[in-house]
Design an enzyme around this catalytic site. Structure first.
Site, PDB file in Angstrom:
ATOM      1  N   ARG A  80      44.387  38.620  -6.311  1.00 50.50           N
ATOM      2  CA  ARG A  80      43.099  38.483  -6.998  1.00 50.50           C
ATOM      3  C   ARG A  80      42.070  39.400  -6.348  1.00 50.50           C
ATOM      4  O   ARG A  80      42.262  39.915  -5.243  1.00 50.50           O
ATOM      5  CB  ARG A  80      42.607  37.035  -6.951  1.00 50.50           C
ATOM      6  CG  ARG A  80      42.334  36.531  -5.544  1.00 50.50           C
ATOM      7  CD  ARG A  80      41.483  35.276  -5.521  1.00 50.50           C
ATOM      8  NE  ARG A  80      41.361  34.739  -4.167  1.00 50.50           N
ATOM      9  CZ  ARG A  80      40.551  35.215  -3.230  1.00 50.50           C
ATOM     10  NH1 ARG A  80      39.781  36.253  -3.496  1.00 50.50           N
ATOM     11  NH2 ARG A  80      40.498  34.665  -2.036  1.00 50.50           N
ATOM     12  N   GLN A  83      37.292  38.604  -1.449  1.00 45.00           N
ATOM     13  CA  GLN A  83      37.653  38.430  -0.052  1.00 45.00           C
ATOM     14  C   GLN A  83      38.274  37.049   0.161  1.00 45.00           C
ATOM     15  O   GLN A  83      38.914  36.513  -0.740  1.00 45.00           O
ATOM     16  CB  GLN A  83      36.394  38.622   0.812  1.00 45.00           C
ATOM     17  CG  GLN A  83      35.783  40.000   0.699  1.00 45.00           C
ATOM     18  CD  GLN A  83      36.471  41.023   1.595  1.00 45.00           C
ATOM     19  OE1 GLN A  83      37.137  40.677   2.569  1.00 45.00           O
ATOM     20  NE2 GLN A  83      36.308  42.296   1.269  1.00 45.00           N
ATOM     21  N   LEU A 168      34.546  32.571  -7.564  1.00 42.22           N
ATOM     22  CA  LEU A 168      35.364  33.191  -8.597  1.00 42.22           C
ATOM     23  C   LEU A 168      36.295  34.209  -7.969  1.00 42.22           C
ATOM     24  O   LEU A 168      35.922  34.907  -7.027  1.00 42.22           O
ATOM     25  CB  LEU A 168      34.491  33.928  -9.629  1.00 42.22           C
ATOM     26  CG  LEU A 168      33.965  33.161 -10.837  1.00 42.22           C
ATOM     27  CD1 LEU A 168      33.001  32.075 -10.412  1.00 42.22           C
ATOM     28  CD2 LEU A 168      33.293  34.126 -11.814  1.00 42.22           C
ATOM     29  N   CYS A 198      33.926  34.497   1.127  1.00 43.03           N
ATOM     30  CA  CYS A 198      33.842  35.625   0.188  1.00 43.03           C
ATOM     31  C   CYS A 198      33.365  36.909   0.873  1.00 43.03           C
ATOM     32  O   CYS A 198      32.855  37.826   0.217  1.00 43.03           O
ATOM     33  CB  CYS A 198      32.941  35.277  -0.995  1.00 43.03           C
ATOM     34  SG  CYS A 198      33.495  33.794  -1.879  1.00 43.03           S
TER      35      CYS A 198
END
Length: 234
Positions: A80, A83, A168, A198
């Site tokens: 994906r 981070q 997300l 992230c």
């Protein structure tokens, strides 16, 4: 019908909803990838609701320095975007498996719709969610998460006064999406202190319980799934 042809609206298959319960992250990752590789132009889109045992997941651009001290929590490398983040019990995770070409939208619009679904879910619970430019996910004002007052003014820290409540991370292969969105409901937040969430050092992560909102994860999942289905169906 060729694989490049769009289905007419009257032939669009209805979105399917699947609740897989508590399932290891790696197992779900493999299943999402297999589903996406095998799907056909008329394969119905699906929303997968899951809960994961404690796990850190690292995106394709993930930098090892953002894993501060994972300790006994496993780290899984994924495909994906983004981070490192954390998944664990008490967090609602929904993976939309959506054919963007059939839906007629591009990735930027898809991300916008995911975020809109989270914002509307929070709104139903009395919480005001915000976007932060260049940092996908949804944030709340820590001083007053129930107010739509002004965000903090410009500063060197774009997250000043904010806490992240939803993350997300997506993958698009052949115009089809997997991975998705996580919303923190009532969970152990300590593992987020073992990472730069992230990729942002010092970013505070919160859940609904921290904000004083008492809600069952399954009820929140139902709200979020309904909103996602509304935004991702034609």
């Amino acid at each position: 019908m060729s694989s490049d042809a769009a289905l007419p609206l009257s032939a669009m298959p209805p979105m399917q909803y699947r609740d897989w319960g508590l399932v290891p992250y790696a197992q779900t990752f493999d299943a999402m990838r297999a589903f996406t590789e095998a799907r056909q132009p008329d394969t119905p889109d699906e929303l997968w609701l899951v809960e994961h045992p404690p796990v850190f997941t690292q995106g394709v651009a993930g930098k090892p320095e953002h894993l501060l001290m994972p300790g006994d929590i496993p780290v899984v490398q994924t495909n994906r975007g983004g981070q490192v983040t954390y998944h664990g019990p008490g967090q609602v995770v929904i993976y939309p498996l959506v054919d963007l070409k059939r839906l007629g939208i591009y990735v930027k619009e898809y991300v916008f719709r995911l975020e809109a679904a989270v914002i509307q879910t929070l709104e139903a619970l009395g919480v005001v969610g915000f976007r932060v430019g260049g940092a996908p996910g949804i944030y709340v004002r820590l001083a007053d998460p129930f107010s739509a007052g002004a965000l903090p003014g410009p500063s060197q820290d774009p997250f000043a006064g904010l806490g992240k409540i939803a993350a997300l991370g997506i993958k698009v292969a052949g115009h089809c999406t997997y991975h998705g969105v996580s919303l923190n409901v009532a969970m152990d937040l300590q593992p987020f202190e073992r990472i730069n969430p992230c990729g942002y050092a010092g970013l505070r992560t919160v859940d609904l319980a921290t904000l004083g909102v008492r809600a069952e994860p399954r009820d929140v999942a139902a709200l979020l799934a309904e909103r996602l289905a509304a935004h991702l169906s034609r």
